[in-house]
Design a protein around this motif. Structure first.
Motif, PDB file in Angstrom:
ATOM      1  N   ARG A 181       0.806  -1.226   0.000  1.00 16.10           N
ATOM      2  CA  ARG A 181       0.000   0.000   0.000  1.00 16.10           C
ATOM      3  C   ARG A 181       0.841   1.278   0.000  1.00 16.10           C
ATOM      4  NH1 ARG A 181      -5.647   1.384   1.898  1.00 16.10           N
ATOM      5  NH2 ARG A 181      -5.547   3.617   2.224  1.00 16.10           N
ATOM      6  N   TYR A 182       1.939   1.284   0.787  1.00 14.31           N
ATOM      7  CA  TYR A 182       2.720   2.517   0.962  1.00 14.31           C
ATOM      8  C   TYR A 182       4.159   2.419   0.443  1.00 14.31           C
ATOM      9  CZ  TYR A 182      -1.147   3.589   4.061  1.00 14.31           C
ATOM     10  OH  TYR A 182      -2.401   3.800   4.582  1.00 14.31           O
ATOM     11  N   GLY A 183       4.662   1.209   0.315  1.00 15.26           N
ATOM     12  CA  GLY A 183       6.044   1.034  -0.122  1.00 15.26           C
ATOM     13  C   GLY A 183       7.031   0.962   1.028  1.00 15.26           C
ATOM     14  N   SER A 184       6.717   1.605   2.159  1.00 16.90           N
ATOM     15  CA  SER A 184       7.616   1.568   3.314  1.00 16.90           C
ATOM     16  C   SER A 184       6.837   1.941   4.572  1.00 16.90           C
ATOM     17  CB  SER A 184       8.773   2.550   3.131  1.00 16.90           C
ATOM     18  OG  SER A 184       8.308   3.886   3.231  1.00 16.90           O
ATOM     19  N   TRP A 185       7.408   1.558   5.714  1.00 11.67           N
ATOM     20  CA  TRP A 185       6.790   1.916   6.989  1.00 11.67           C
ATOM     21  C   TRP A 185       6.887   3.423   7.235  1.00 11.67           C
ATOM     22  CZ3 TRP A 185       3.578  -0.738   9.996  1.00 11.67           C
ATOM     23  CH2 TRP A 185       3.509  -2.122   9.818  1.00 11.67           C
ATOM     24  N   SER A 186       7.948   4.057   6.740  1.00 11.73           N
ATOM     25  CA  SER A 186       8.077   5.513   6.894  1.00 11.73           C
ATOM     26  C   SER A 186       6.949   6.232   6.161  1.00 11.73           C
ATOM     27  CB  SER A 186       9.427   5.994   6.354  1.00 11.73           C
ATOM     28  OG  SER A 186      10.473   5.442   7.106  1.00 11.73           O
ATOM     29  N   ALA A 187       6.636   5.753   4.962  1.00 14.12           N
ATOM     30  CA  ALA A 187       5.539   6.357   4.194  1.00 14.12           C
ATOM     31  C   ALA A 187       4.205   6.107   4.893  1.00 14.12           C
ATOM     32  CB  ALA A 187       5.511   5.797   2.772  1.00 14.12           C
ATOM     33  N   ALA A 188       4.049   4.915   5.482  1.00 18.93           N
ATOM     34  CA  ALA A 188       2.820   4.609   6.231  1.00 18.93           C
ATOM     35  C   ALA A 188       2.701   5.521   7.447  1.00 18.93           C
ATOM     36  CB  ALA A 188       2.818   3.140   6.667  1.00 18.93           C
ATOM     37  N   GLN A 189       3.826   5.791   8.111  1.00 15.15           N
ATOM     38  CA  GLN A 189       3.819   6.688   9.268  1.00 15.15           C
ATOM     39  C   GLN A 189       3.435   8.107   8.840  1.00 15.15           C
ATOM     40  OE1 GLN A 189       7.609   7.314  11.200  1.00 15.15           O
ATOM     41  NE2 GLN A 189       6.640   7.987  13.097  1.00 15.15           N
ATOM     42  N   SER A 190       3.955   8.562   7.710  1.00 13.85           N
ATOM     43  CA  SER A 190       3.602   9.903   7.204  1.00 13.85           C
ATOM     44  C   SER A 190       2.110   9.987   6.923  1.00 13.85           C
ATOM     45  CB  SER A 190       4.385  10.212   5.924  1.00 13.85           C
ATOM     46  OG  SER A 190       5.752  10.311   6.210  1.00 13.85           O
ATOM     47  N   HIS A 191       1.558   8.923   6.332  1.00 15.66           N
ATOM     48  CA  HIS A 191       0.122   8.882   6.054  1.00 15.66           C
ATOM     49  C   HIS A 191      -0.658   8.933   7.365  1.00 15.66           C
ATOM     50  CE1 HIS A 191      -3.827   7.174   5.067  1.00 15.66           C
ATOM     51  NE2 HIS A 191      -3.633   7.702   3.873  1.00 15.66           N
ATOM     52  N   TRP A 192      -0.205   8.171   8.356  1.00 20.89           N
ATOM     53  CA  TRP A 192      -0.872   8.146   9.662  1.00 20.89           C
ATOM     54  C   TRP A 192      -0.870   9.541  10.283  1.00 20.89           C
ATOM     55  CZ3 TRP A 192      -1.560   9.105  14.632  1.00 20.89           C
ATOM     56  CH2 TRP A 192      -2.349   8.266  15.396  1.00 20.89           C
ATOM     57  N   LEU A 193       0.270  10.219  10.204  1.00 20.15           N
ATOM     58  CA  LEU A 193       0.380  11.555  10.788  1.00 20.15           C
ATOM     59  C   LEU A 193      -0.581  12.551  10.106  1.00 20.15           C
ATOM     60  CD1 LEU A 193       4.237  11.725  11.258  1.00 20.15           C
ATOM     61  CD2 LEU A 193       2.526  11.901  13.088  1.00 20.15           C
ATOM     62  N   SER A 194      -0.794  12.376   8.814  1.00 26.73           N
ATOM     63  CA  SER A 194      -1.699  13.266   8.069  1.00 26.73           C
ATOM     64  C   SER A 194      -3.163  12.929   8.275  1.00 26.73           C
ATOM     65  CB  SER A 194      -1.389  13.204   6.575  1.00 26.73           C
ATOM     66  OG  SER A 194      -0.083  13.653   6.326  1.00 26.73           O
TER      67      SER A 194
END
Length: 198
Positions: A181-194
């Motif tokens: 879905r996101y490609g990485s956990w960092s990208a998933a974290q950024s999505h979560w923060l938004s």
């Protein structure tokens, strides 16, 4: 003269207490999969005691290889942790009572741990930190957490987990979900923060 002697005695006494506190502490090297709450459980202490001893600015952010001083919790730490746990439980109960829960299936009614499943995550460094951050926000790092159809440490839907709620399967499915879905956990974290979810 007397004032100087009193100050020197107080400083010496403080040094004795400080060295006693350090002597009772264990130095622990953070391993993959460790969280502050897991370390607190493993070493019979509290999250607050670890955070305060190590002057952590964020209890949800520790890194593989990081060295932490972990000592026994004081009674004040235990009382504070008990109060926080009670508040967290009350907040979770309040949230659940406000939601309309779907009809429970037989899969959701019991925890199904497949003890034969085995998985080792290949997530390290900043990606591991992002993964732990999400787990802390979603479930407090608890593999047994439930919120309606969402189950486990990463609050994945029962359909994603396919009836196997073992920690190994939760880790495997979470890594696959985030990668696709996101490609990485960092990208998933950024999505979560938004958005407040991932």
């Amino acid at each position: 003269m007397k004032k100087t002697a009193v100050i020197a005695s107080a400083a010496a006494l403080t040094g004795v207490f400080a060295s006693t506190a350090v002597a009772n502490a264990d130095t622990v090297t953070v391993k993959s999969g460790d969280t502050v709450s897991k370390l607190a459980r493993d070493y019979n202490t509290t999250v607050d005691a670890i955070v305060n001893t190590n002057k952590l600015s964020n209890a949800n952010l520790i890194f593989v290889g990081q060295k932490l001083e972990i000592g026994e919790a004081t009674q004040a730490d235990n009382n504070q942790q008990a109060a926080q746990d009670q508040q967290s439980q009350q907040a979770a109960q309040d949230q659940q009572s406000q939601q309309v829960a779907p009809a429970a299936s037989s899969q959701q009614a019991t925890t199904n741990y497949n003890t034969t499943s085995n998985y080792t995550s290949n997530v390290f460094g900043n990606e591991q930190a992002a993964k732990e951050w999400i787990a802390a926000r979603e479930s407090g790092g608890n593999y047994g957490a439930r919120n309606g159809q969402y189950i486990g440490r990463y609050q994945l839907s029962a359909s994603y987990l396919g009836g196997d709620y073992s920690p190994a399967n939760q880790e495997r499915v979470a890594d696959q979900y985030v990668a696709s879905r996101y490609g990485s956990w960092s990208a998933a974290q950024s999505h979560w923060l938004s958005n407040g979810w991932y």
